[in-house]
Write an enzyme that holds these catalytic residues in place. Structure first.
Site, PDB file in Angstrom:
ATOM      1  N   LYS A  49       3.806 -11.431  14.163  1.00  0.00           N
ATOM      2  CA  LYS A  49       4.290 -12.314  13.110  1.00  0.00           C
ATOM      3  C   LYS A  49       5.189 -13.402  13.691  1.00  0.00           C
ATOM      4  O   LYS A  49       5.856 -13.199  14.711  1.00  0.00           O
ATOM      5  CB  LYS A  49       5.050 -11.513  12.043  1.00  0.00           C
ATOM      6  CG  LYS A  49       4.141 -10.672  11.152  1.00  0.00           C
ATOM      7  CD  LYS A  49       4.925 -10.068  10.006  1.00  0.00           C
ATOM      8  CE  LYS A  49       4.002  -9.345   9.028  1.00  0.00           C
ATOM      9  NZ  LYS A  49       3.479  -8.103   9.582  1.00  0.00           N
ATOM     10  N   HIS A  79       0.854  -1.179   0.000  1.00  0.00           N
ATOM     11  CA  HIS A  79       0.000   0.000   0.000  1.00  0.00           C
ATOM     12  C   HIS A  79       0.898   1.239   0.000  1.00  0.00           C
ATOM     13  O   HIS A  79       1.999   1.228   0.562  1.00  0.00           O
ATOM     14  CB  HIS A  79      -0.923  -0.003   1.213  1.00  0.00           C
ATOM     15  CG  HIS A  79      -2.117  -0.888   1.033  1.00  0.00           C
ATOM     16  ND1 HIS A  79      -3.377  -0.540   1.496  1.00  0.00           N
ATOM     17  CD2 HIS A  79      -2.271  -2.098   0.442  1.00  0.00           C
ATOM     18  CE1 HIS A  79      -4.234  -1.501   1.190  1.00  0.00           C
ATOM     19  NE2 HIS A  79      -3.579  -2.456   0.561  1.00  0.00           N
ATOM     20  N   GLU A 130       1.039   4.160   1.489  1.00  0.00           N
ATOM     21  CA  GLU A 130       1.530   4.741   2.737  1.00  0.00           C
ATOM     22  C   GLU A 130       2.700   3.936   3.294  1.00  0.00           C
ATOM     23  O   GLU A 130       3.667   4.496   3.830  1.00  0.00           O
ATOM     24  CB  GLU A 130       0.407   4.798   3.778  1.00  0.00           C
ATOM     25  CG  GLU A 130      -0.777   5.676   3.386  1.00  0.00           C
ATOM     26  CD  GLU A 130      -1.885   4.899   2.700  1.00  0.00           C
ATOM     27  OE1 GLU A 130      -3.057   5.258   2.872  1.00  0.00           O
ATOM     28  OE2 GLU A 130      -1.583   3.909   1.982  1.00  0.00           O
ATOM     29  N   LYS A 174      15.720  -6.527  16.182  1.00  0.00           N
ATOM     30  CA  LYS A 174      14.369  -6.095  16.564  1.00  0.00           C
ATOM     31  C   LYS A 174      14.090  -6.312  18.053  1.00  0.00           C
ATOM     32  O   LYS A 174      13.122  -5.764  18.586  1.00  0.00           O
ATOM     33  CB  LYS A 174      13.331  -6.851  15.737  1.00  0.00           C
ATOM     34  CG  LYS A 174      13.465  -6.680  14.225  1.00  0.00           C
ATOM     35  CD  LYS A 174      12.752  -5.466  13.706  1.00  0.00           C
ATOM     36  CE  LYS A 174      11.293  -5.720  13.503  1.00  0.00           C
ATOM     37  NZ  LYS A 174      10.618  -4.633  12.763  1.00  0.00           N
ATOM     38  N   ARG A 186       6.732   5.027   3.584  1.00  0.00           N
ATOM     39  CA  ARG A 186       7.413   4.952   4.877  1.00  0.00           C
ATOM     40  C   ARG A 186       8.677   4.089   4.794  1.00  0.00           C
ATOM     41  O   ARG A 186       9.717   4.429   5.360  1.00  0.00           O
ATOM     42  CB  ARG A 186       6.441   4.411   5.919  1.00  0.00           C
ATOM     43  CG  ARG A 186       7.006   4.353   7.328  1.00  0.00           C
ATOM     44  CD  ARG A 186       7.358   2.926   7.679  1.00  0.00           C
ATOM     45  NE  ARG A 186       7.767   2.810   9.071  1.00  0.00           N
ATOM     46  CZ  ARG A 186       7.995   1.653   9.657  1.00  0.00           C
ATOM     47  NH1 ARG A 186       7.826   0.524   8.996  1.00  0.00           N
ATOM     48  NH2 ARG A 186       8.403   1.602  10.915  1.00  0.00           N
ATOM     49  N   ARG A 187       8.629   2.966   4.086  1.00  0.00           N
ATOM     50  CA  ARG A 187       9.817   2.128   3.940  1.00  0.00           C
ATOM     51  C   ARG A 187      10.893   2.863   3.125  1.00  0.00           C
ATOM     52  O   ARG A 187      12.091   2.778   3.429  1.00  0.00           O
ATOM     53  CB  ARG A 187       9.471   0.790   3.288  1.00  0.00           C
ATOM     54  CG  ARG A 187       8.560  -0.092   4.130  1.00  0.00           C
ATOM     55  CD  ARG A 187       8.453  -1.492   3.560  1.00  0.00           C
ATOM     56  NE  ARG A 187       9.700  -2.229   3.750  1.00  0.00           N
ATOM     57  CZ  ARG A 187      10.045  -2.835   4.887  1.00  0.00           C
ATOM     58  NH1 ARG A 187       9.231  -2.802   5.937  1.00  0.00           N
ATOM     59  NH2 ARG A 187      11.192  -3.482   4.969  1.00  0.00           N
TER      60      ARG A 187
END
Length: 409
Positions: free
Chosen positions: A396, A77, A79, A371, A83-84
């Site tokens: 995830k 998408h 947006e 992360k 952003r990426r």
């Protein structure tokens, strides 16, 4: 001199649309196709604006297409792509801190005390989009003008509200109809047959307003970055209350859990009135089919491939022979951004030693290690939010994040 909000919306809208029109791949949509355009605009001081990232797209891959290699985009998408692409821009700006070339002057400077890169005080960011974000922001009635809308539970066989989302309620919601138009809920993007695992753009934007648009990985290097405004193109169907509710108001209790430098960001929701429309916006007469392609832009030197075209989460035009190779990877894929991150750490030995114990083999680090880094405040803040406010947020499978970067290969 502070710019009026309407002037700001018009200026950024004009800048984004004109910039898109000049992209070499910008006009490659068929007459029957539509798409959505989103961008991040950087503001320096009061009067200097430039596009630093942009994306077009409407597609998502299904859960069965998720890979453990970080080489395919789950969510295309607009947006999310913008952003990426913005994260890629930020990584490049960090790498420029050590570059003595004046042409590559960075928007960051290294703070020796905090061991983080600090954004220059005169830099702000704005988000632009040509469509109301899918999910909660798209659920509204035209006459909904009060500050705190009552919860509505509209089923598909009922009369639909003026604003309607195709995003579905979460798996664990106890409802007969996953398409029920209940306000304020976390939702999953729809897929053809195979349901996706990607949250709606409304939910992702809300997360960016809680813990920053820079994401978890970059939070080990910089403080959170929040957008000042979310600007919609002139003529975009939207509702002010729904946009505010979706973007931050439904999570107002987050302020109880967030600690500095994190905060509940409350961006101004603005709409342009400059009569400029996105020429590939959806309409009921001609542009009725969502395009499968996406155009992605990051403000980078030409030699770094700042513009990419994608389809199905990978680079368009790659032959079948190379589809599983690195040649098919987009530069904004997880593994490529992770590789750039690891390259930066290798350049800044003081940061590397601060974040990682000498007992850790740097080359053995995988994406999931980054992360879940103990010294990353983002991880701590997000865990508190998940436990105290957002228990239904999707998680995830960790096996999808156990890949290493190419820097270590």
């Amino acid at each position: 001199m502070v710019m009026e909000q309407s002037d700001l919306a018009n200026k950024i809208s004009e800048l984004c649309l004109n910039f898109y029109n000049k992209l070499p791949n910008g006009n490659k949509y068929k007459a029957s196709e539509w798409t959505i355009l989103s961008a991040i605009c950087m503001q320096r001081d009061t009067d200097k604006f430039e596009i630093v990232s942009m994306g077009t797209g409407t597609k998502c891959i299904g859960a069965n297409m998720l890979t453990a290699n970080g080489d395919i985009l789950n969510d295309s998408h607009a947006e999310v792509l913008a952003r990426r692409a913005f994260i890629r821009f930020l990584l490049h700006q960090i790498s420029c801190v050590k570059d003595n070339n004046s042409d590559a002057k960075s928007i960051f400077q290294l703070d020796e005390k905090s061991k983080r890169f600090k954004l220059m005080d005169n830099v702000k960011f704005h988000m632009f989009t040509t469509s109301t974000p899918c999910g909660d922001a798209s659920i509204y009635a035209t006459n909904d003008n009060h500050d705190e809308p009552d919860t509505k539970r509209v089923k598909l066989n009922d009369t639909l509200p003026d604003g309607f989302t195709g995003a579905k309620l979460m798996f664990d919601e106890d409802v007969e109809d996953p398409m029920e138009q209940t306000e304020g809920k976390i939702r999953i993007k729809p897929g053809k047959g195979d349901r996706t695992m990607s949250l709606s753009c409304s939910d992702k934007i809300a997360r960016w307003n809680l813990v920053g648009i820079q994401g978890c990985m970059l939070s080990s290097l910089i403080h959170p970055i929040y957008v000042e405004t979310i600007i919609l193109a002139d003529g975009t169907p939207y509702n002010q209350n729904a946009m505010e509710r979706a973007s931050w108001r439904r999570f107002v209790d987050a302020e109880k859990f967030l600690e500095f430098p994190f905060k509940l960001n409350k961006p101004k929701i603005l709409i342009a009135n400059n009569k400029m429309k996105f020429k590939f916006a959806r309409n009921d007469k001609e542009r009725i089919n969502p395009s499968s392609n996406s155009i992605i832009y990051s403000q980078l030197p030409e030699k770094m491939r700042p513009i990419e075209v994608s389809v199905g989460g990978k680079r368009q035009g790659v032959t079948k022979k190379h589809l599983q190779s690195r040649k098919a990877h987009l530069k904004i894929s997880k593994i490529e951004l992770f590789t750039e991150y690891m390259s930066i750490l290798s350049e800044f030995s003081e940061l590397k030693s601060h974040l990682y114990s000498n007992a850790i083999n740097f080359d053995d680090l995988c994406y999931n290690d980054i992360k879940s880094l103990p010294k990353n405040e983002y991880c701590v803040q997000w865990k508190r939010l998940r436990e105290g406010l957002l228990p239904n947020w999707t998680t995830k499978n960790e096996n999808l994040s156990n890949f290493k970067s190419y820097f270590c290969h």
